[in-house]
Design a protein around this motif. Structure first.
Motif, PDB file in Angstrom:
ATOM      1  N   MET A  66       0.740  -1.299   0.017  1.00 16.99           N
ATOM      2  CA  MET A  66       0.006  -0.015  -0.022  1.00 16.99           C
ATOM      3  C   MET A  66       0.836   1.280   0.019  1.00 16.99           C
ATOM      4  N   PRO A  67       1.973   1.373   0.730  1.00 15.63           N
ATOM      5  CA  PRO A  67       2.879   2.699   0.714  1.00 15.63           C
ATOM      6  C   PRO A  67       3.379   2.786  -0.811  1.00 15.63           C
ATOM      7  N   LEU A  68       3.671   1.863  -1.513  1.00 10.91           N
ATOM      8  CA  LEU A  68       4.184   1.882  -2.953  1.00 10.91           C
ATOM      9  C   LEU A  68       3.130   2.430  -3.772  1.00 10.91           C
ATOM     10  N   LEU A  69       2.084   1.702  -3.434  1.00 16.13           N
ATOM     11  CA  LEU A  69       0.985   2.135  -4.448  1.00 16.13           C
ATOM     12  C   LEU A  69       0.555   3.706  -4.316  1.00 16.13           C
ATOM     13  N   ILE A  70       0.345   3.928  -2.934  1.00 12.11           N
ATOM     14  CA  ILE A  70       0.469   5.654  -2.807  1.00 12.11           C
ATOM     15  C   ILE A  70       1.562   6.319  -3.552  1.00 12.11           C
ATOM     16  N   THR A  71       2.965   6.038  -3.159  1.00 12.86           N
ATOM     17  CA  THR A  71       3.771   6.635  -3.756  1.00 12.86           C
ATOM     18  C   THR A  71       3.582   6.981  -5.251  1.00 12.86           C
ATOM     19  N   ALA A  72       3.256   5.583  -6.036  1.00 15.70           N
ATOM     20  CA  ALA A  72       2.969   5.515  -7.263  1.00 15.70           C
ATOM     21  C   ALA A  72       1.889   6.690  -7.652  1.00 15.70           C
ATOM     22  N   ARG A  73       0.765   6.695  -6.887  1.00 16.57           N
ATOM     23  CA  ARG A  73      -0.207   7.439  -7.275  1.00 16.57           C
ATOM     24  C   ARG A  73       0.190   8.927  -7.189  1.00 16.57           C
ATOM     25  N   VAL A  74       1.216   9.354  -6.345  1.00 18.73           N
ATOM     26  CA  VAL A  74       1.860  10.710  -6.462  1.00 18.73           C
ATOM     27  C   VAL A  74       2.272  11.112  -7.671  1.00 18.73           C
ATOM     28  N   LEU A  75       3.311  10.037  -8.403  1.00 17.99           N
ATOM     29  CA  LEU A  75       3.846  10.103  -9.649  1.00 17.99           C
ATOM     30  C   LEU A  75       2.858  10.306 -10.601  1.00 17.99           C
TER      31      LEU A  75
END
Length: 452
Positions: free
Chosen positions: A102-111
């Motif tokens: 989930m943290p990496l998904l949120i980071t990817a959503r920022v990009l």
């Protein structure tokens, strides 16, 4: 005059707009597409306490990056800027599809959100650069169709794709379509190239970004910091040689009122879609796909009203009626939806949603088009960025406020508990719509121009 490729410029404009609109459609779709897929994401990745950031991070990144893209387009030309935005969005989509936690998904959503912020702002400015007011109204109508239809179709697409191919597919479909759009825009978009020696307003961007984040998080401490940074930002912009948001634009009545109405529209019409889907799945008892399909009439209403508004404005030049009618119908729909509970017949719920959809479609790009009137071409990016930025900020604020109202009002895990909590969400729309209606009523009574 023909281009170097032997095709009339208008043909190139049309082909380029196809690619641009495809990218906008994907970017706006991803603002809402996760609504019906979130339960599956949480089930696979965990993160039940942070899942709201899957949506908020995307919108927040878009809000922060929008003014940057607008200024970069004004300074260095919009073609390179929009190509960079599309590329970032495609890369972010691929990262979302591959995210293992989930943290990496949120980071990817920022990009992803950083890319999407450039799409809406730059494409609106490109339409304003290519076409004068009345002619541009036709293209803004198609832009509205992409913008509004995709945002409200998000739950439909998200639910269907999640049921058929898993939640990762809602991001994977962006990659091939985004790459095709990138090639089309690179090949056919022809705009004036610019070079400038004006210094970029780095201080303004950093301070504004901090203000946006602080105000969006909406905790007492963050909001206080955000408010202070906003005052600092205004002081910086007064002295900047090339400000990210030229404050002189707000001296124009049409611009300032269009911006205010856009923020109210973003708060209500885009910030509420997740909660409409939630109502249908909880109080209405629908599954992800069923909830998406029940939202389809609203989506069609958005598309129809935005197209009709664009055609009327293109023929007559009159524009004030659209935002005024939008806010009025929005008020009626919000008051009606505040009465819904688990006993409300589904046909009546759908009828309320259709009225809400008509209201949403009437203002999506009309206000952006109005704000562009009587400004220099070198300010089009700043104008579009400011309108889009405040609309996005309004959407993010809507999500935050609606979430807080829902959480505070939610009592028991039952349909009646969900319905009671969601009634509070619908009531919160009312003051925002009143603000939007007042701003629309005071818009100048002028006809949009026929020529640049």
């Amino acid at each position: 005059m023909s281009t170097a490729l032997g095709a009339p410029p208008r043909v190139h404009h049309t082909l380029a707009l196809v690619g641009l609109f495809a990218a906008v459609l994907l970017g706006m779709l991803d603002a809402q597409v996760v609504a019906t897929a979130l339960p599956r994401m949480v089930g696979e990745l965990g993160g039940a306490t942070s899942f709201a950031w899957v949506t908020t991070a995307y919108l927040l990144a878009g809000s922060v990056s929008a003014p940057v893209y607008g200024k970069l387009g004004d300074l260095f030309g919009r073609k390179r800027v929009v190509l960079a935005a599309i590329a970032l969005f495609v890369l972010g989509s691929l990262a979302c599809a591959l995210a293992p936690t989930m943290p990496l998904l949120i980071t990817a959503r920022v990009l992803q959100g950083v890319g999407s912020g450039g799409l809406f702002v730059t494409v609106a400015a490109i339409i304003g650069e290519l076409f004068p007011g009345r002619e541009g109204a036709r293209y803004f109508a198609w832009f509205s169709l992409c913008f509004a239809g995709s945002s409200l179709a998000g739950p439909v697409v998200g639910g269907v794709l999640t049921d058929l191919a898993g939640w990762r597919s809602i991001f994977l479909v962006n990659v091939p379509i985004g790459l095709i759009a990138l090639v089309i825009v690179a090949r056919f978009l022809q705009l004036e190239r610019r070079r400038t020696t004006a210094p970029f307003d780095f201080a303004g961007i950093v301070v504004l970004s901090g203000a946006i984040v602080g105000l969006t998080l909406a905790t007492p401490l963050s909001a206080s910091i955000g408010a202070v940074l906003l005052v600092v930002f205004l002081a910086i912009e007064r002295r900047a040689a090339a400000p990210v948001i030229p404050l002189r634009l707000f001296r124009a009545r049409m611009f300032s009122l269009s911006v205010l109405a856009s923020a109210a529209a973003g708060f209500v019409f885009l910030g509420s879609v997740n909660y409409l889907a939630l109502f249908l799945q909880t109080a209405g008892g629908a599954g992800p796909s069923e909830a998406g399909l029940l939202l389809l009439p609203m989506t069609l209403a958005v598309a129809a009203s935005s197209m009709v508004a664009g055609r009327i404005i293109g023929k007559t030049g009159a524009y004030r009626w659209a935002p005024i009618l939008s806010m009025t119908l929005g008020l009626a729909a919000a008051l009606a939806m505040s009465t819904m509970d688990e006993t409300t017949p589904l046909p009546l719920v759908v009828a309320y949603l259709v009225v809400f959809g008509i209201a949403a479609g009437l203002n999506i790009q009309v206000l952006s088009m109005a704000a562009q009137q009587n400004v220099a071409r070198t300010d089009l990016g700043a104008v579009s960025a400011t309108v889009g930025f405040l609309r996005s900020l309004g959407t993010t604020a809507g999500l935050t406020v609606f979430g807080a109202v829902f959480t505070n009002a939610f009592g028991i895990d039952s349909p009646s508990g969900y319905a009671s909590a969601l009634n509070g969400v619908f009531w919160v729309m009312v003051p925002a719509l009143v603000i939007g209606l007042v701003a629309s009523l005071f818009l100048p009574r002028v006809a949009l121009r026929r020529h640049h």
